[in-house]
Design a protein around this motif. Sequence first.
Motif: not given
Length: 434
Positions: A387, A393, A407, A422, A425
Amino acid sequence: MPRLAIIADDLTGANDTGVQFAKYGLRTYVVLDALQNPILPEEADVVVFDTDSRASTASQAFDKVAVVAEVLRNKQVPMVYKKVDSTLRGNLGSEIDAVLDVLDYECAAVVPAFPAIGRITAGGYHLLNQIPLACSEIARDPKAPVTDSRLVEVLKQQSKYAVGHIGLQEIITGSDAVCQAIGQAISQGHRLIAFDATEQIHLVTIAQAIKECGKKIVMVGSAGLAEVLPQIYNMPACNENSEVKVQGKPALIVSGSVSSVTASQVNAFVKQPNTQLIEVNGQELLNHSAKEIKRCIDEAAIALRQGRHVAVVSSNRADAVAESRQAGEVLGMNSIEVSDHIARHLGLIAADLVRVGVEGLFLTGGDTAVSVCRALGTSSMRVQGEVAPGIPFGYLHTGPFAGLKVVTKAGAFGHEEVIMQSLDVMLNQQGVNL
């Protein structure tokens, strides 16, 4: 057979080091409970073992690392990397000693610097964002405080072997000068060699020198040194196709960190729309565990079902921390036992909430991350990408929730918006077949 095995002392450190190889396409797996189940996945290029030994005694940490090192010796894994904390927390000396005692290395090159996230070593002093460790919040860490900023002295206090030092003058001169300095240190009987490093290029120079100097040296460092190894050692990536499995559920954030950095990240998260904060009362968790767990689960489950991202956190306010410790003292518990109790119950809360349905997990604090993974019945993770620097991740690799996105972040670093970054993502990242 994996090309590389990494021995780490906590889960977030295992992940943030493993991701340095995963982002080059190397198939990287993190093994939890390494002592009970030191597996070597056949398909792995890199395997990271979490010995969960940061808060152990020195002798316990030695024994834990020695068990894993013995497995690696018997399996003849060609290269071993000993991961240590970039702020020197934990049992650095005894764990390095265990690697040297079990495996066939002449010495250990100790390079904890991670300049990309503000951890540097200069003149033998280790600094966090330009502040000597002994003057930073790391000196007040509840489980593994560091009260000496001098890297060589920290190692001398913890290791049974002689410790040498190679400074910036040799490193900026180039890899040939570092090679010569390494040879001289070994001839003087130094089994541990501490290195200065203030820039990323210094890590490259050190790794190149270790590769070229003709000595059998185990590299010891944080994710910073690990990041340069795939290119220095020409570790080609595998080709692997992924399958999209985006579900669009809310995410669950779980934090047991008392770091002020993490507190600012949580505060930034709860200011965003569609979020919910559930603060776990540590005092109540000690005195009335079942009641406090039920309250947190009930409140968080409602928010998740409404599609809100939820953060379940133990309070880091000074008064709340003091109240938890006082409640623990009444029960005959020290501060470490109180922290373990809270982390373990955060894991139980998280496991129930995962069953409600979440897209992924953001876990901060090594003890918390391990507790959540254990409560979810996973014994390993696959690291997939990054991330931000030092914030990996990946996915749970085993257990009933295999494939769940995760994460992990150590407590004391990361920018303020890292939780929201995060979540982006996790919500948009492609899944994998596991």
